[in-house]
Design a protein around this motif. Structure first.
Motif, PDB file in Angstrom:
ATOM      1  N   CYS A 128      -2.118  -4.551  -0.870  1.00  0.00           N
ATOM      2  CA  CYS A 128      -0.735  -4.087  -0.991  1.00  0.00           C
ATOM      3  C   CYS A 128       0.215  -4.830  -0.059  1.00  0.00           C
ATOM      4  O   CYS A 128       1.430  -4.739  -0.208  1.00  0.00           O
ATOM      5  N   LYS A 129      -0.323  -5.513   0.931  1.00  0.00           N
ATOM      6  CA  LYS A 129       0.470  -6.319   1.880  1.00  0.00           C
ATOM      7  C   LYS A 129       1.250  -5.511   2.916  1.00  0.00           C
ATOM      8  O   LYS A 129       2.021  -6.084   3.681  1.00  0.00           O
ATOM      9  N   VAL A 175      -7.189  -9.904   2.223  1.00  0.00           N
ATOM     10  CA  VAL A 175      -6.298  -9.827   3.390  1.00  0.00           C
ATOM     11  C   VAL A 175      -7.185  -9.883   4.619  1.00  0.00           C
ATOM     12  O   VAL A 175      -8.064  -9.037   4.802  1.00  0.00           O
ATOM     13  N   VAL A 189      -4.983   2.921   2.356  1.00  0.00           N
ATOM     14  CA  VAL A 189      -6.397   3.250   2.118  1.00  0.00           C
ATOM     15  C   VAL A 189      -7.197   3.058   3.406  1.00  0.00           C
ATOM     16  O   VAL A 189      -6.619   2.863   4.472  1.00  0.00           O
ATOM     17  N   CYS A 221      -1.851   1.359   6.573  1.00  0.00           N
ATOM     18  CA  CYS A 221      -2.721   1.029   5.435  1.00  0.00           C
ATOM     19  C   CYS A 221      -2.871   2.280   4.570  1.00  0.00           C
ATOM     20  O   CYS A 221      -3.273   3.325   5.057  1.00  0.00           O
ATOM     21  N   LYS A 260     -12.058  -4.286   9.487  1.00  0.00           N
ATOM     22  CA  LYS A 260     -11.347  -4.602   8.239  1.00  0.00           C
ATOM     23  C   LYS A 260     -12.360  -4.542   7.112  1.00  0.00           C
ATOM     24  O   LYS A 260     -13.211  -5.421   6.982  1.00  0.00           O
ATOM     25  N   SER A 288      -8.949   0.582   4.537  1.00  0.00           N
ATOM     26  CA  SER A 288      -9.356  -0.806   4.739  1.00  0.00           C
ATOM     27  C   SER A 288      -9.155  -1.268   6.179  1.00  0.00           C
ATOM     28  O   SER A 288      -9.771  -2.216   6.616  1.00  0.00           O
ATOM     29  N   ILE A 289      -8.257  -0.599   6.908  1.00  0.00           N
ATOM     30  CA  ILE A 289      -8.072  -0.919   8.324  1.00  0.00           C
ATOM     31  C   ILE A 289      -8.431   0.327   9.128  1.00  0.00           C
ATOM     32  O   ILE A 289      -7.820   1.377   8.952  1.00  0.00           O
ATOM     33  N   CYS A 337       0.212  -4.186   5.599  1.00  0.00           N
ATOM     34  CA  CYS A 337      -0.179  -4.606   6.950  1.00  0.00           C
ATOM     35  C   CYS A 337       0.435  -5.959   7.287  1.00  0.00           C
ATOM     36  O   CYS A 337       0.893  -6.188   8.400  1.00  0.00           O
ATOM     37  N   CYS A 347      -9.723  -2.577   0.294  1.00  0.00           N
ATOM     38  CA  CYS A 347      -8.370  -3.158   0.362  1.00  0.00           C
ATOM     39  C   CYS A 347      -7.761  -3.241  -1.043  1.00  0.00           C
ATOM     40  O   CYS A 347      -8.401  -3.707  -1.981  1.00  0.00           O
ATOM     41  N   ILE A 348      -6.538  -2.758  -1.194  1.00  0.00           N
ATOM     42  CA  ILE A 348      -5.880  -2.846  -2.501  1.00  0.00           C
ATOM     43  C   ILE A 348      -4.819  -3.950  -2.496  1.00  0.00           C
ATOM     44  O   ILE A 348      -3.964  -4.008  -3.387  1.00  0.00           O
TER      45      ILE A 348
HETATM   46  S1  SF4 Z   1      -2.387  -2.359   4.220  1.00  0.00           S
HETATM   47 FE1  SF4 Z   1      -4.560  -1.943   3.792  1.00  0.00          FE
HETATM   48  S2  SF4 Z   1      -4.765  -2.026   1.567  1.00  0.00           S
HETATM   49 FE2  SF4 Z   1      -2.802  -2.950   2.072  1.00  0.00          FE
HETATM   50  S3  SF4 Z   1      -3.250  -5.139   2.182  1.00  0.00           S
HETATM   51 FE3  SF4 Z   1      -3.437  -4.319   4.266  1.00  0.00          FE
HETATM   52  S4  SF4 Z   1      -5.584  -3.791   4.483  1.00  0.00           S
HETATM   53 FE4  SF4 Z   1      -5.222  -4.086   2.295  1.00  0.00          FE
END
Ligand code: SF4
Ligand code: SF4
Lengths: 182, 231
Positions: free
Chosen positions: B150-151, B177, B201, B199, B142, B203-204, B153, B147-148
């Motif tokens: 965006c929720k 997050v 981007v 995700c 992670k 970030s995951i 995930c 991470c933007i």
């Molecule tokens: S889906 Fe990716 S960018 Fe969006 S909140 Fe989760 S980790 Fe962050």
């Protein structure tokens, strides 16, 4: 009419952007017909010898020498281009941003797992060495930059199109494939 | 189909079932409106504002606004495009997006929108915030730098009891997050893969999976985002 004059430099970069300039392949012959190079690693001219039309900057500013060179480019060039991610946003050298310089130096010269020979724990301190800045700065945070060509490295076609557009005054085409951030 | 209604997007005649959210209705009519926090199958919340359109002179998020009979929606006027571009630029400068070394590069929706709007340089100064990378769970990395918030995930990655693997932690500038350690210990390969793909981007990331597709063959190397909708 005399040819437009171009200067280039690599600050905190890896010379990949310059390699990408060479990547225009045989168009380099056309380029030397179109323009004249002044200060640049391409022809190894070390100091400005005349006013320059287009200055191309690779790399951001990570030390005092980078700042000095960048300022001299701004002074001597009518148009400045930030070429590549490092010039535009600091690039990989800027991974150190946010980490105190002291910690970076310690990791590189004293505490890092691959550091073995530096028994006296000396940090580079010769007067000749430029000072590290507190962080790596994108070029446009140091001087005014007129154009930005992203990419790591920027595609040769993007560089070529930009130069031709600047020299001829024609608008740039910017097809989808050439504007990339990696 | 029940209750089909007519409406217009940028002057183009469209049709959809009444009550369909504009983003989805546009998609059904071959029109792409960019989204980041919104994703097919998830309840929309209008957080990222990238899908902003203008209806009756007012800016609205098209992922949360349903179509109604006869409405005229403005989506691609110069000022709305500029607004969307500025949102993308803000997202770039408020995280640490080193695309050249990012596993998601070429498949990243944020980057693809940067390409779509031809972001040559963000108009805002880079923030370079100090962020962590959490690689402590067995399947997933992670990376908070990208991470933007965006929720997606949080809303889409759940176990069989409906518990989310991901959750908001802290607030304001420190909002992150994070991954639930206990749940993550038993995450299946499929769910890890889904989390990475959902995700927008990088970030995951699923461990040991990066850079699998060569440059030139990745999702957005040759085709702009949205071209699968616009055809
Ligand atoms: S889906 Fe990716 S960018 Fe969006 S909140 Fe989760 S980790 Fe962050
Ligand atoms: S997440 Fe997307 S925008 Fe951010 S560094 Fe990775 S590829 Fe670039």
């Amino acid at each position: 009419m005399s040819k437009p004059v171009i200067a280039t430099t690599s600050l905190a970069g890896c010379f990949g952007c310059h390699m990408s300039i060479l990547d225009i392949d045989e168009r380099i012959l056309q380029l030397i017909e179109l323009v004249e190079f002044n200060k640049s690693p391409v022809d190894d001219i070390k100091t400005f010898t005349k006013p320059v039309d287009i200055g191309i900057i690779e790399g951001g500013c990570c030390n005092s020498e980078n700042v000095e060179v960048l300022r001299s480019f701004r002074k001597n060039c009518k148009i400045l281009i930030s070429l590549g991610e490092c010039a535009i946003m600091g690039g990989l050298p800027a991974l150190r941003n946010g980490i105190p310089v002291e910690e970076c130096l310690h990791e590189a010269y004293i505490g890092g797992p691959t550091v073995q020979l530096n028994k006296e724990h000396i940090l580079p301190n010769d007067d000749e060495l430029p000072m590290l800045l507190d962080r790596v700065y994108p070029c446009h945070e140091v001087v005014k930059i007129d154009y930005f060509l992203p990419g790591c490295p920027p595609r040769a076609d993007l560089i070529w199109d930009a130069l031709v557009a600047l020299i001829t005054g024609d608008p740039m085409k910017l097809p989808y494939e050439v504007v990339k951030f990696d | 189909m029940a209750n089909l209604i007519k409406f217009k997007i940028d002057g183009r005649e469209c049709m959809a079932e009444a009550g369909t959210y504009i983003v989805e209705a546009a998609r059904q009519n071959g029109i792409f409106i960019p989204t980041l926090c919104n994703m097919k199958g998830l309840h929309p919340k209008g957080a990222c504002r990238i899908c902003t359109v203008r209806i009756n002179g007012r800016l609205m998020t098209s992922c949360t606004t349903p179509v109604t009979d006869g409405i005229e929606i403005e989506s691609e006027s110069a000022d709305i495009t500029e607004l969307r571009k500025s949102i993308i630029e803000l997202l770039f400068v408020s995280g640490n997006h080193f695309c050249p070394s990012c596993e998601k590069s070429g498949n990243c929706e944020l980057q693809a929108l940067g390409y779509l709007y031809q972001m040559m340089v963000p108009r805002y100064p880079y923030d370079f915030p100090l962020k962590d990378v959490d690689a402590s769970s067995p399947k997933i990395i992670k990376d908070q730098n990208r991470c933007i918030l965006c929720k997606r995930c949080i809303k889409s990655i759940k176990d069989e009891n409906g518990r989310s693997f991901f959750a908001f932690h802290s607030r304001g500038n420190h909002l992150e997050v994070v991954l639930d350690e206990e749940l993550a210990a038993n995450m299946t390969d499929e769910l890890a893969e889904l989390a990475m793909n959902n995700c927008p981007v990088g970030s995951i990331l699923v461990k040991e999976k990066g850079f699998a597709t060569p440059i030139g063959k990745r999702k957005f190397d040759n085709q702009p985002i949205g071209s699968e909708i616009e055809g």
